[in-house]
Design a protein around this motif. Sequence first.
Motif, PDB file in Angstrom:
ATOM      1  N   ALA A 421      52.408 -14.160  14.430  1.00 60.26           N
ATOM      2  CA  ALA A 421      51.449 -13.161  13.951  1.00 60.26           C
ATOM      3  C   ALA A 421      50.624 -13.719  12.800  1.00 60.26           C
ATOM      4  O   ALA A 421      49.403 -13.476  12.716  1.00 60.26           O
ATOM      5  CB  ALA A 421      52.195 -11.898  13.514  1.00 60.26           C
ATOM      6  N   ALA A 422      51.269 -14.470  11.903  1.00 59.65           N
ATOM      7  CA  ALA A 422      50.539 -15.093  10.800  1.00 59.65           C
ATOM      8  C   ALA A 422      49.502 -16.076  11.324  1.00 59.65           C
ATOM      9  O   ALA A 422      48.380 -16.157  10.810  1.00 59.65           O
ATOM     10  CB  ALA A 422      51.532 -15.796   9.861  1.00 59.65           C
ATOM     11  N   HIS A 423      49.874 -16.817  12.346  1.00 59.77           N
ATOM     12  CA  HIS A 423      48.928 -17.767  12.942  1.00 59.77           C
ATOM     13  C   HIS A 423      47.745 -17.037  13.560  1.00 59.77           C
ATOM     14  O   HIS A 423      46.580 -17.499  13.474  1.00 59.77           O
ATOM     15  CB  HIS A 423      49.654 -18.605  13.996  1.00 59.77           C
ATOM     16  N   ALA A 424      48.004 -15.890  14.196  1.00 51.12           N
ATOM     17  CA  ALA A 424      46.911 -15.109  14.795  1.00 51.12           C
ATOM     18  C   ALA A 424      45.942 -14.623  13.730  1.00 51.12           C
ATOM     19  O   ALA A 424      44.715 -14.644  13.940  1.00 51.12           O
ATOM     20  CB  ALA A 424      47.498 -13.928  15.570  1.00 51.12           C
ATOM     21  N   ALA A 425      46.446 -14.184  12.609  1.00 48.82           N
ATOM     22  CA  ALA A 425      45.576 -13.747  11.513  1.00 48.82           C
ATOM     23  C   ALA A 425      44.762 -14.919  10.979  1.00 48.82           C
ATOM     24  O   ALA A 425      43.560 -14.777  10.676  1.00 48.82           O
ATOM     25  CB  ALA A 425      46.415 -13.137  10.398  1.00 48.82           C
ATOM     26  N   TRP A 426      45.391 -16.072  10.858  1.00 50.19           N
ATOM     27  CA  TRP A 426      44.702 -17.254  10.328  1.00 50.19           C
ATOM     28  C   TRP A 426      43.542 -17.681  11.222  1.00 50.19           C
ATOM     29  O   TRP A 426      42.479 -18.059  10.727  1.00 50.19           O
ATOM     30  CB  TRP A 426      45.731 -18.381  10.185  1.00 50.19           C
ATOM     31  N   LEU A 427      43.743 -17.626  12.544  1.00 52.75           N
ATOM     32  CA  LEU A 427      42.688 -18.044  13.460  1.00 52.75           C
ATOM     33  C   LEU A 427      41.397 -17.248  13.246  1.00 52.75           C
ATOM     34  O   LEU A 427      40.282 -17.790  13.368  1.00 52.75           O
ATOM     35  CB  LEU A 427      43.160 -17.869  14.913  1.00 52.75           C
ATOM     36  N   VAL A 428      41.552 -15.971  12.918  1.00 49.62           N
ATOM     37  CA  VAL A 428      40.370 -15.126  12.716  1.00 49.62           C
ATOM     38  C   VAL A 428      39.845 -15.252  11.293  1.00 49.62           C
ATOM     39  O   VAL A 428      38.629 -15.340  11.061  1.00 49.62           O
ATOM     40  CB  VAL A 428      40.699 -13.653  13.027  1.00 49.62           C
ATOM     41  N   ALA A 429      40.737 -15.275  10.321  1.00 50.90           N
ATOM     42  CA  ALA A 429      40.326 -15.270   8.918  1.00 50.90           C
ATOM     43  C   ALA A 429      39.719 -16.602   8.490  1.00 50.90           C
ATOM     44  O   ALA A 429      38.878 -16.638   7.580  1.00 50.90           O
ATOM     45  CB  ALA A 429      41.526 -14.933   8.027  1.00 50.90           C
ATOM     46  N   TYR A 430      40.123 -17.694   9.125  1.00 52.42           N
ATOM     47  CA  TYR A 430      39.623 -19.021   8.751  1.00 52.42           C
ATOM     48  C   TYR A 430      39.099 -19.742   9.992  1.00 52.42           C
ATOM     49  O   TYR A 430      39.758 -20.614  10.551  1.00 52.42           O
ATOM     50  CB  TYR A 430      40.740 -19.847   8.100  1.00 52.42           C
ATOM     51  N   PRO A 431      37.885 -19.387  10.453  1.00 53.48           N
ATOM     52  CA  PRO A 431      37.376 -19.975  11.700  1.00 53.48           C
ATOM     53  C   PRO A 431      37.040 -21.464  11.582  1.00 53.48           C
ATOM     54  O   PRO A 431      37.023 -22.158  12.595  1.00 53.48           O
ATOM     55  CB  PRO A 431      36.120 -19.140  11.995  1.00 53.48           C
ATOM     56  N   ASN A 432      36.760 -21.968  10.382  1.00 49.55           N
ATOM     57  CA  ASN A 432      36.395 -23.377  10.202  1.00 49.55           C
ATOM     58  C   ASN A 432      37.241 -23.998   9.080  1.00 49.55           C
ATOM     59  O   ASN A 432      36.722 -24.399   8.035  1.00 49.55           O
ATOM     60  CB  ASN A 432      34.908 -23.514   9.864  1.00 49.55           C
ATOM     61  N   PRO A 433      38.554 -24.079   9.266  1.00 51.77           N
ATOM     62  CA  PRO A 433      39.417 -24.541   8.175  1.00 51.77           C
ATOM     63  C   PRO A 433      39.429 -26.063   8.044  1.00 51.77           C
ATOM     64  O   PRO A 433      39.195 -26.792   9.007  1.00 51.77           O
ATOM     65  CB  PRO A 433      40.800 -24.045   8.607  1.00 51.77           C
ATOM     66  N   LYS A 434      39.734 -26.522   6.829  1.00 48.86           N
ATOM     67  CA  LYS A 434      40.041 -27.934   6.629  1.00 48.86           C
ATOM     68  C   LYS A 434      41.494 -28.154   7.061  1.00 48.86           C
ATOM     69  O   LYS A 434      42.366 -27.363   6.719  1.00 48.86           O
ATOM     70  CB  LYS A 434      39.884 -28.309   5.158  1.00 48.86           C
ATOM     71  N   PRO A 435      41.743 -29.208   7.806  1.00 46.28           N
ATOM     72  CA  PRO A 435      43.127 -29.449   8.249  1.00 46.28           C
ATOM     73  C   PRO A 435      44.129 -29.477   7.106  1.00 46.28           C
ATOM     74  O   PRO A 435      45.257 -29.005   7.261  1.00 46.28           O
ATOM     75  CB  PRO A 435      43.029 -30.811   8.947  1.00 46.28           C
ATOM     76  N   SER A 436      43.725 -29.979   5.959  1.00 53.35           N
ATOM     77  CA  SER A 436      44.644 -30.078   4.823  1.00 53.35           C
ATOM     78  C   SER A 436      44.980 -28.710   4.230  1.00 53.35           C
ATOM     79  O   SER A 436      45.973 -28.572   3.505  1.00 53.35           O
ATOM     80  CB  SER A 436      44.051 -30.972   3.736  1.00 53.35           C
ATOM     81  N   ASP A 437      44.150 -27.694   4.531  1.00 51.89           N
ATOM     82  CA  ASP A 437      44.362 -26.358   3.970  1.00 51.89           C
ATOM     83  C   ASP A 437      45.154 -25.443   4.900  1.00 51.89           C
ATOM     84  O   ASP A 437      45.522 -24.324   4.516  1.00 51.89           O
ATOM     85  CB  ASP A 437      43.020 -25.688   3.653  1.00 51.89           C
ATOM     86  N   LYS A 438      45.418 -25.899   6.110  1.00 55.02           N
ATOM     87  CA  LYS A 438      45.971 -25.016   7.143  1.00 55.02           C
ATOM     88  C   LYS A 438      47.297 -24.385   6.714  1.00 55.02           C
ATOM     89  O   LYS A 438      47.469 -23.161   6.801  1.00 55.02           O
ATOM     90  CB  LYS A 438      46.153 -25.791   8.443  1.00 55.02           C
ATOM     91  N   ASP A 439      48.244 -25.189   6.271  1.00 57.15           N
ATOM     92  CA  ASP A 439      49.581 -24.662   5.954  1.00 57.15           C
ATOM     93  C   ASP A 439      49.515 -23.600   4.867  1.00 57.15           C
ATOM     94  O   ASP A 439      50.160 -22.541   4.965  1.00 57.15           O
ATOM     95  CB  ASP A 439      50.505 -25.795   5.538  1.00 57.15           C
ATOM     96  N   ALA A 440      48.743 -23.874   3.805  1.00 56.83           N
ATOM     97  CA  ALA A 440      48.647 -22.911   2.714  1.00 56.83           C
ATOM     98  C   ALA A 440      47.959 -21.631   3.164  1.00 56.83           C
ATOM     99  O   ALA A 440      48.323 -20.531   2.732  1.00 56.83           O
ATOM    100  CB  ALA A 440      47.896 -23.538   1.536  1.00 56.83           C
ATOM    101  N   GLN A 441      46.981 -21.746   4.035  1.00 57.57           N
ATOM    102  CA  GLN A 441      46.263 -20.568   4.519  1.00 57.57           C
ATOM    103  C   GLN A 441      47.159 -19.693   5.394  1.00 57.57           C
ATOM    104  O   GLN A 441      47.162 -18.469   5.271  1.00 57.57           O
ATOM    105  CB  GLN A 441      45.017 -21.011   5.285  1.00 57.57           C
ATOM    106  N   ILE A 442      47.925 -20.324   6.282  1.00 57.13           N
ATOM    107  CA  ILE A 442      48.842 -19.553   7.129  1.00 57.13           C
ATOM    108  C   ILE A 442      49.922 -18.892   6.283  1.00 57.13           C
ATOM    109  O   ILE A 442      50.322 -17.742   6.548  1.00 57.13           O
ATOM    110  CB  ILE A 442      49.466 -20.463   8.207  1.00 57.13           C
TER     111      ILE A 442
END
Length: 533
Positions: A421-442
Amino acid sequence: MTQGAARPQWDPRWQVCAEALTTEGELVERSLIGLLEDAETLRPMNGTTPGETVALLEYLLAICYASDTYPATATQWRSWVEQKYPLDRAVAWLAEQPADEWDLFHPTEPLGQNALLAPFLSQHGAGPAQVVIEHVGDYNQFFDHHHLEHPDPLPVAEAFRAMLTQHVYGPAGRARVSGKETLGPKITNLAIGRLSSRIRVIALGPTLGETLRLNLTPSTSDPGEFNRTWTTGKQERRGFLSKPDGRAVSGPADLHSSLGRSILMHPTETPQGLAVDRVLMGAGELLALQPSDLQDAVYATTTAGKKKPLWASAARAPWRDAHALYAAVADADDPSFVNKGMDLYGRLAMFPGPDALPGPAPLPVRTIKLWAVGLATKQTTAITWVSGVFPFAPGLGAQLERASRRGSRIAEYVATSLSKAAHAAWLVAYPNPKPSDKDAQIARFDARGQHWEATEAPFNILLEKTAAGEPVHESLLDYAHTVTMTAERFLTECLDSLPKNSQGYQARAAALQRLAYELASPKAPAELHEKEA
């Protein structure tokens, strides 16, 4: 110490060495003899840490064995527990020992210590923090460990308990001592303690006396030698010029009093009483343990498919593996189990269950709990003590195993669903993320931490209800409902940080829909489908 001053003496048989709660709830101080004398009116031990408590219980068990206070057979063991066999022999044995043999600061035979370190203590010793597992930090002690130099005195009773804990649980690493200038190059190699690598399970009765009786392994053999000090006795000690093979234990008294560290402590008088101001610590004994030396071990399978005694993890609380403990009980409760009666769980299975026929036999013990304790480490650093108390009911091993296994599976599945569910929220909230930021964003939307912390209480309630004889399936449904409702609340709270705009609302809806989808999936545990029925 001033020149000409009397040499300090401290004897834990008579001096206060532990705090305990009476059965009336009063906190009292007791010596070793006092603990055994009052064992039927004291609750199980109440140490500063779980590991310290286990270490003191181990020492009391060693005293029972050394004094020939232990049953010969499993049948006799059950009788000892049910009829509250007295520990008078252990008390008498302790009281009759020569005073010099129990002096913590004896010049040549210090209790629990290695007097061979004496010539090097003043030059190579460190502050007393070195003997306290939780105060050392990284056990590769050649690094910059300034805090170990601080000479702040440690009260002698605390130092005694810390010494016992080091013998049992000391982590691996490199000691803060020069092998070249002391006893040999291998004195620096701190081996992992006897219980450091695994979960220790103690059967707890309502009193200290019953707890000791429950954990005394029956034996018709000699108890072996009590390890009073490094430099005396028939037991041949290792040297430190080369690493020896582990030695076999000579009996249970030897096992429970083994000296896992070479330790020497220096006494000092303070206004508050006798204390320790300097410690020298190096490698101790190496043991070659046999399956019979692991009476309480619970086995689990590693990711590589290898079976080993259940180990402690800072990231995984013991309750999440309670099903492994109950599996040991359930296996022993099975009449076809080959080793029935040969370990702790086989003996616990001997107590009659709720379906036993009425008769003149003694009433079954129904207040036993299984206390699992472990030291979680990261390489050579002690991280935290982990522990959990689990109810045991005679004859209900299979039900408890099912409840704990299904309860653990439900909790694991809900945690995985929260992650998705957290991953689903991240996909919408961060459409163009930096790979290095992914873990912290999720992590912003990941409620698994709150989920695991909050699930322990309902899991314990599930086990208590099962141990009380309530139907397992109904209890599992109540548990599943509680866990899922709480998980949904935690996810909603994590999503509250989303902005109040279209993108935020879409991210929130995506996460909640994904959680609902996962919980309703055919792959989900069946109890999640039935939770609202």
